[in-house]
Design an enzyme around this catalytic site. Sequence first.
Site, PDB file in Angstrom:
ATOM      1  N   GLN A 147      -2.628   2.631   9.871  1.00  0.00           N
ATOM      2  CA  GLN A 147      -1.319   2.722   9.230  1.00  0.00           C
ATOM      3  C   GLN A 147      -0.358   3.613  10.012  1.00  0.00           C
ATOM      4  O   GLN A 147       0.845   3.413   9.980  1.00  0.00           O
ATOM      5  CB  GLN A 147      -1.443   3.251   7.793  1.00  0.00           C
ATOM      6  N   ASN A 157      -6.520  11.833   0.343  1.00  0.00           N
ATOM      7  CA  ASN A 157      -5.572  11.097   1.178  1.00  0.00           C
ATOM      8  C   ASN A 157      -6.386  10.274   2.175  1.00  0.00           C
ATOM      9  O   ASN A 157      -7.619  10.325   2.195  1.00  0.00           O
ATOM     10  CB  ASN A 157      -4.626  12.070   1.896  1.00  0.00           C
ATOM     11  N   LYS A 158      -5.711   9.510   2.998  1.00  0.00           N
ATOM     12  CA  LYS A 158      -6.389   8.624   3.933  1.00  0.00           C
ATOM     13  C   LYS A 158      -7.433   9.378   4.756  1.00  0.00           C
ATOM     14  O   LYS A 158      -7.233  10.521   5.149  1.00  0.00           O
ATOM     15  CB  LYS A 158      -5.355   7.981   4.860  1.00  0.00           C
ATOM     16  N   ARG A 189       0.855  -1.178   0.000  1.00  0.00           N
ATOM     17  CA  ARG A 189       0.000   0.000   0.000  1.00  0.00           C
ATOM     18  C   ARG A 189       0.897   1.235   0.000  1.00  0.00           C
ATOM     19  O   ARG A 189       2.097   1.154   0.098  1.00  0.00           O
ATOM     20  CB  ARG A 189      -0.956  -0.005   1.206  1.00  0.00           C
ATOM     21  N   GLY A 190       0.212   2.385  -0.163  1.00  0.00           N
ATOM     22  CA  GLY A 190       0.920   3.629  -0.413  1.00  0.00           C
ATOM     23  C   GLY A 190       0.885   3.856  -1.916  1.00  0.00           C
ATOM     24  O   GLY A 190       1.272   2.969  -2.698  1.00  0.00           O
ATOM     25  N   ALA A 191       0.410   5.032  -2.334  1.00  0.00           N
ATOM     26  CA  ALA A 191       0.152   5.248  -3.762  1.00  0.00           C
ATOM     27  C   ALA A 191       1.357   4.935  -4.652  1.00  0.00           C
ATOM     28  O   ALA A 191       1.231   4.177  -5.628  1.00  0.00           O
ATOM     29  CB  ALA A 191      -0.324   6.685  -3.991  1.00  0.00           C
ATOM     30  N   ARG A 199      -7.796  -1.118  -6.721  1.00  0.00           N
ATOM     31  CA  ARG A 199      -7.965   0.070  -5.870  1.00  0.00           C
ATOM     32  C   ARG A 199      -8.360   1.239  -6.772  1.00  0.00           C
ATOM     33  O   ARG A 199      -7.645   1.535  -7.726  1.00  0.00           O
ATOM     34  CB  ARG A 199      -6.654   0.426  -5.140  1.00  0.00           C
ATOM     35  N   ASP A 241      -2.887  10.464  -2.381  1.00  0.00           N
ATOM     36  CA  ASP A 241      -3.179   9.366  -3.302  1.00  0.00           C
ATOM     37  C   ASP A 241      -3.633   9.860  -4.664  1.00  0.00           C
ATOM     38  O   ASP A 241      -3.456   9.177  -5.666  1.00  0.00           O
ATOM     39  CB  ASP A 241      -4.235   8.453  -2.696  1.00  0.00           C
TER      40      ASP A 241
END
Length: 353
Positions: free
Chosen positions: A201, A252-253, A51-53, A94, A242
């Site tokens: 996270q 973003n998250k 994970r993480g763009a 995703r 993201d």
Amino acid sequence: MDLFTIVTARADYEQGALVIIDQTQLPGREVYLALKTSEEIWEAIYLLKVRGAPAIGVAAAYGVAVCMQKVAATGFDDFYREFSRVKDYLASSRPTAVNLFTALERLNRALLKHQGVGVEILKQVLREEAEAIRKEDAEACRKIGEHGLSLLKPGMGLLTHCNAGHLAVSEYGTALAPIYLGQEQGFGFSVFVDETRPLLQGARLTAFELQKAGVNVTLICDNMASSVMKQGWVQAVLVGCDRVAANGDTANKIGTSGVAVLAKYYGIPFYVLGPTSTIDMDCPTGKEIKIEERDPAEVTEKWYDRRMAPEGIHVYNPAFDVTPAELITAIITEKGIAYFPFNDTFREWKKNK
């Protein structure tokens, strides 16, 4: 374990696998997975094992390259048909992070430039393009860190949300890159890390990273950000992204937009850090960004020995929110620093690729 010896994603062509560190096992266990099928890669991306763009983009590129090495095709058309199937399948894993689609489209363009060559050369083209994507990401992160550090002073208190560090990219990170560079240069930052619901996270990954790197780090719950800001312990907020719309609205998250509102109220600079590949000029504003919704169990029971919410309760579980551009002090990329309004700078960056 040295943090920077962890490789988020790599291709092992001898084994015929995409190798990732399973981030759902951190911080307790360091487990590497060898993913050999498109189904295994799709699941790993969807379940946030990788994970993480930027890291998703790198993993997807490597994943396609690995899967296509096994394809027995008689010519370009057969090869490209199977490539398109794998590419489109992984793209469905995703919906929000633009780097996934950017990386897959780069592979697509690379293949279309080599329609007259043999299948073995096409496989090599994919390997080389995937490696170029990883290398460019690593170089971009270093530059993002340098630009970001130019806005910070030694001894500052910083706050970050989610994980935009080494685990989210190829090297260093985006939002955490200035912190790591500052640590190397003796800046002595104190960093507050939001736990970041619903997947934690911040608690599981960012706190783990920063502690491993020797940074002075304090973990807080998401609803404590206002308290630490009010007490004057935070002089800047650093977050990743993201997807960034053409006007600067940033996905973003979930929870990031709330932090931005607080920072605005307390007069604290709010910085978004990410590569220019995250800027989607085809997306006019944040209203057009598709927000992923995830399994309600991530909220009701995932982190508990027994269920902590009533059976049958309705759950709204978006993975991201969108921070309006006017709440963002600056957007920091490998190409420099943009200030509101962002459109003209973005167009200049994209024109000078």
